[in-house]
Write a protein that holds these residues in place. Structure first.
Motif, mmCIF file in Angstrom:
data_model
loop_
_atom_site.group_PDB
_atom_site.id
_atom_site.type_symbol
_atom_site.label_atom_id
_atom_site.label_comp_id
_atom_site.label_asym_id
_atom_site.label_seq_id
_atom_site.Cartn_x
_atom_site.Cartn_y
_atom_site.Cartn_z
ATOM 1 N N ARG A 12 0.835 -1.193 0.000
ATOM 2 C CA ARG A 12 0.000 0.000 0.000
ATOM 3 C C ARG A 12 0.877 1.253 0.000
ATOM 4 N NH1 ARG A 12 0.284 2.227 4.896
ATOM 5 N NH2 ARG A 12 0.869 0.931 6.674
ATOM 6 N N PRO A 13 0.424 2.323 -0.631
ATOM 7 C CA PRO A 13 1.162 3.581 -0.565
ATOM 8 C C PRO A 13 1.402 4.004 0.882
ATOM 9 C CG PRO A 13 -0.560 3.716 -2.213
ATOM 10 C CD PRO A 13 -0.783 2.417 -1.482
ATOM 11 N N GLY A 14 2.609 4.420 1.181
ATOM 12 C CA GLY A 14 2.951 4.818 2.539
ATOM 13 C C GLY A 14 3.489 3.691 3.388
ATOM 14 N N ALA A 15 3.530 2.466 2.853
ATOM 15 C CA ALA A 15 4.070 1.352 3.641
ATOM 16 C C ALA A 15 5.528 1.591 3.996
ATOM 17 C CB ALA A 15 3.926 0.048 2.865
ATOM 18 N N HIS A 16 6.214 2.346 3.166
ATOM 19 C CA HIS A 16 7.593 2.770 3.435
ATOM 20 C C HIS A 16 7.732 4.166 2.832
ATOM 21 C CE1 HIS A 16 11.947 3.108 3.091
ATOM 22 N NE2 HIS A 16 12.059 2.096 3.928
ATOM 23 N N PRO A 17 8.466 5.063 3.488
ATOM 24 C CA PRO A 17 8.583 6.429 2.955
ATOM 25 C C PRO A 17 9.143 6.496 1.540
ATOM 26 C CG PRO A 17 9.396 6.332 5.217
ATOM 27 C CD PRO A 17 9.132 4.913 4.799
ATOM 28 N N ALA A 18 9.962 5.512 1.144
ATOM 29 C CA ALA A 18 10.594 5.535 -0.172
ATOM 30 C C ALA A 18 9.926 4.596 -1.175
ATOM 31 C CB ALA A 18 12.079 5.183 -0.050
ATOM 32 N N LEU A 19 8.745 4.051 -0.831
ATOM 33 C CA LEU A 19 8.061 3.150 -1.757
ATOM 34 C C LEU A 19 7.637 3.922 -3.001
ATOM 35 C CD1 LEU A 19 6.818 0.220 -2.063
ATOM 36 C CD2 LEU A 19 4.662 1.273 -1.341
ATOM 37 N N PRO A 20 8.112 3.533 -4.197
ATOM 38 C CA PRO A 20 7.752 4.282 -5.402
ATOM 39 C C PRO A 20 6.370 3.898 -5.911
ATOM 40 C CG PRO A 20 9.239 2.490 -5.978
ATOM 41 C CD PRO A 20 9.074 2.456 -4.476
ATOM 42 N N ILE A 21 5.578 4.910 -6.209
ATOM 43 C CA ILE A 21 4.205 4.698 -6.661
ATOM 44 C C ILE A 21 3.960 5.357 -8.014
ATOM 45 C CG2 ILE A 21 1.775 5.138 -6.174
ATOM 46 C CD1 ILE A 21 2.936 3.021 -4.357
ATOM 47 N N SER A 22 4.258 6.647 -8.125
ATOM 48 C CA SER A 22 3.976 7.395 -9.344
ATOM 49 C C SER A 22 4.996 7.050 -10.430
ATOM 50 C CB SER A 22 4.029 8.899 -9.055
ATOM 51 O OG SER A 22 5.379 9.301 -8.834
ATOM 52 N N PRO A 23 4.667 7.351 -11.695
ATOM 53 C CA PRO A 23 5.641 7.116 -12.769
ATOM 54 C C PRO A 23 6.975 7.808 -12.525
ATOM 55 C CG PRO A 23 3.479 7.490 -13.709
ATOM 56 C CD PRO A 23 3.356 7.773 -12.241
ATOM 57 N N ASP A 24 6.945 9.054 -12.038
ATOM 58 C CA ASP A 24 8.200 9.766 -11.773
ATOM 59 C C ASP A 24 9.004 9.075 -10.677
ATOM 60 O OD1 ASP A 24 7.628 11.632 -13.701
ATOM 61 O OD2 ASP A 24 6.959 13.184 -12.295
ATOM 62 N N GLN A 25 8.315 8.628 -9.622
ATOM 63 C CA GLN A 25 9.008 7.934 -8.533
ATOM 64 C C GLN A 25 9.595 6.609 -9.018
ATOM 65 O OE1 GLN A 25 5.771 7.702 -5.749
ATOM 66 N NE2 GLN A 25 6.373 9.572 -4.663
#
Length: 241
Positions: A12-25
């Motif tokens: 899930r988003p926010g599971a880790h501060p550096a978890l990439p979600i968006s295309p840019d991330q």
């Protein structure tokens, strides 16, 4: 030995501060893990809300961003039912993909996966067969897909290392008896991620690591990012040579 960086999975988003979600991330993260030594990227595409999605309008711009960030690096995409629970809709979405990944993982224990695998083969996308149990390996053998897929992902889901390794051995036995000589990647998740990676390295198999599988390093402490996980994996492969 191939090292695949699995950047986000179904976490899930926010599971880790550096978890990439968006295309840019995801594109920025892909660059860092390749610089750290990864040979391939595996992703679970996300829509604007951060939910997994196999929609063509989600996948196409993501693949373009990734290929701009890491040109020439193979990109693998999930087709798991976690991304689209309806097997028929999943098939339709994959059929409508315009921009194609280099490969896609297909979990053979999931409903409709044989049909999706054959569709991907027809579309000349490399298929990596996800095998969570000996029954999954039997499906691979019985359907004739072993002649068309590019790799077998031996991915036991048991919570303990002992049970996971036993299941992996049972999967290998089915593949061996069927005469299936595909390249085999072995990986675990969370508590079994590093022990199974070590077993894979010892056996000379391809490996994968990333936030999809674990957010902790070999010492059990939380890591800063995916690049830290890949760096630790690279160190282990170097030590085994």
């Amino acid at each position: 030995m191939r090292i695949v960086a699995c950047l986000n999975g179904d976490r899930r988003p926010g599971a880790h501060p550096a978890l990439p979600i968006s295309p840019d991330q995801l594109a920025a993260d892909a660059r860092t893990v390749v610089d750290a030594g990864a040979d391939e990227i595996h992703i679970h595409p996300r829509d604007a809300r951060g939910a997994e999605s196999l929609e063509p309008q989600v996948l196409t711009p993501l693949l373009k961003s990734l290929r701009d960030a890491v040109p020439g690096v193979p990109i693998s995409v999930t087709t798991a039912l976690s991304a689209e629970p309806d097997p028929w809709r999943r098939y339709d979405l994959v059929q409508r993909w315009g921009e194609l990944p280099d490969s896609a993982t297909v979990n053979l224990h999931e409903p409709g996966s044989v049909e999706v695998a054959r569709l991907l083969v027809d579309r000349r996308v490399g298929v990596e067969a996800g095998l969570a149990s000996p029954d999954s390996a039997r499906i691979l053998a019985a359907t004739g897909l072993a002649d068309d897929v590019v790799a077998a992902l031996v991915e036991p889901t048991q919570a303990t290392t002992e049970e996971a390794l036993r299941n992996a051995s049972d999967i290998d036995t089915v593949l061996d008896r069927a005469g299936i000589e595909l390249a085999r990647m072995l990986h675990g998740a969370d508590d079994t991620a590093w022990p199974l990676l070590e077993a894979a390295v010892s056996a000379g198999r391809d490996i994968r690591i990333g936030f999809e599988d674990t957010m902790r390093g070999p010492d059990g402490t939380e890591v800063a990012n995916n690049a830290a996980l890949v760096t630790a994996a690279v160190e282990r492969t170097a030590a085994a040579r």
